[in-house]
Design an enzyme around this catalytic site. Structure first.
Site, PDB file in Angstrom:
ATOM      1  N   ASP A   1      40.801  69.179  60.387  1.00  0.00           N
ATOM      2  CA  ASP A   1      40.776  70.006  61.595  1.00  0.00           C
ATOM      3  C   ASP A   1      39.520  69.729  62.413  1.00  0.00           C
ATOM      4  O   ASP A   1      38.595  69.057  61.963  1.00  0.00           O
ATOM      5  CB  ASP A   1      40.936  71.495  61.267  1.00  0.00           C
ATOM      6  CG  ASP A   1      39.762  72.083  60.507  1.00  0.00           C
ATOM      7  OD1 ASP A   1      38.618  71.906  60.965  1.00  0.00           O
ATOM      8  OD2 ASP A   1      39.972  72.724  59.458  1.00  0.00           O
ATOM      9  N   ILE A   2      39.498  70.233  63.623  1.00  0.00           N
ATOM     10  CA  ILE A   2      38.460  69.871  64.589  1.00  0.00           C
ATOM     11  C   ILE A   2      37.060  70.212  64.088  1.00  0.00           C
ATOM     12  O   ILE A   2      36.087  69.528  64.417  1.00  0.00           O
ATOM     13  CB  ILE A   2      38.739  70.561  65.954  1.00  0.00           C
ATOM     14  CG1 ILE A   2      37.820  69.989  67.039  1.00  0.00           C
ATOM     15  CG2 ILE A   2      38.610  72.081  65.843  1.00  0.00           C
ATOM     16  CD1 ILE A   2      38.192  70.410  68.444  1.00  0.00           C
TER      17      ILE A   2
END
Length: 300
Positions: A126-127
């Site tokens: 994820d980011i």
């Protein structure tokens, strides 16, 4: 009178031409062979204008046209024979997507260009997560490595905020019920204390569900403030590799991954063993910095 049986062309074994359609499509990254078999059986695939059948073989030529749901499939990756794998140190803030409508940085932007085929990400981070991300040119390898049935270990270094008790650690190893099913860590090892209520742990699990590490800790009321993936199978994040840097894996490491998921071993590599790419962290850091500056300038 004795009849002599003469051999005809029908007695000769027929040469098998082409490869199974699901194998060809799997190499393009559309899915695993089993997933593609389901698509073919549903009549969603056509070869040169005709609806394909399960078990059909195809020769990939320059004029071969395969469509899925009417959309033409790029067969360039399917013609590629040599499997390549990259290790990439994903920084925080990058998205695991090819294109972002908001113009944010993606993990594909810094990868080396290839003329035949494309890089396929093995899973996602994820980011807000950094660390080891693998890319390959072989869609079947990517899909098998990601499949839960293969139980490939992923190891993370995680900094958590809050008071962690022995009871919590025991529960996290035993298993907790998340919204998408039960989950647990295979191993948890304390790495050391940070500042204040921060503590570092090494955790291992064999799935790649969305935000699974964070959600496991959050189930115990503990907040994750930093998350770094350090290992995938036996492939460890290279020491000294800067964030945003990449390194291509050698033939023995590529074959380790292929053997791990039951794929035939490669005999060739794109790496020049006589003149290997010299790993110089300063040069990579400079290239990463230049790329970041260009990205900021383009967004103005």
């Amino acid at each position: 009178m004795q009849l002599v049986k003469t051999k005809t062309n029908q007695d000769k074994p027929q040469k098998i031409v082409g490869e199974k359609l699901q194998k060809v499509l799997a190499r393009t990254g559309l899915g695993s062979r089993r997933e593609i078999e389901t698509i073919i059986a549903a009549g969603r695939v056509s070869v040169n204008g005709s609806i394909a059948t399960l078990g059909e073989r195809v020769e990939v030529k320059t004029d071969t046209k395969i469509r899925v749901d009417g959309q033409l499939v790029s067969l360039t990756p399917a013609r590629k024979e040599i499997c390549r794998v990259l290790m990439y140190y994903k920084p925080e803030g990058e998205l695991c997507t090819r294109h972002d409508p908001e113009g944010r940085a993606t993990v594909f932007e810094r990868l080396p260009k290839i003329s035949n085929g494309r890089w396929i990400a093995v899973g996602r981070l994820d980011i807000n997560t950094s660390g080891l991300l693998l890319f390959t040119t072989d869609g079947e390898l990517a899909n098998r490595l990601m499949h839960p049935s293969k139980e490939v270990e992923r190891e993370y270094s995680v900094r958590v905020f809050g008071e962690v008790t022995d009871k919590m650690l025991l529960q996290l190893k035993k298993g907790v019920q998340l919204e998408d099913g039960p989950a647990n860590f295979k191993k948890i090892t304390q790495q050391g204390a940070g500042e204040g209520m921060n503590q570092w742990y090494s955790v291992t699990l064999t799935e790649g569900r969305n935000r699974e590490v964070r959600r496991l800790w959050e189930s115990q009321g503990i907040q994750v403030s930093r998350l770094i993936r350090t290992r995938y199978g036996n492939i460890e994040l290279m020491r000294g590799l800067p964030r945003g840097g990449w390194e291509e894996l050698s033939l023995d490491k590529v074959n380790y991954l292929r053997q791990l998921v039951g794929l035939p071993l490669e005999t060739e590599s794109k790496l020049d063993t006589r003149n290997p790419r010299k790993f110089k962290s300063n040069q990579i850091r400079k290239a990463v910095k230049q790329h970041s500056l260009r990205k900021r300038y383009q967004q103005r």
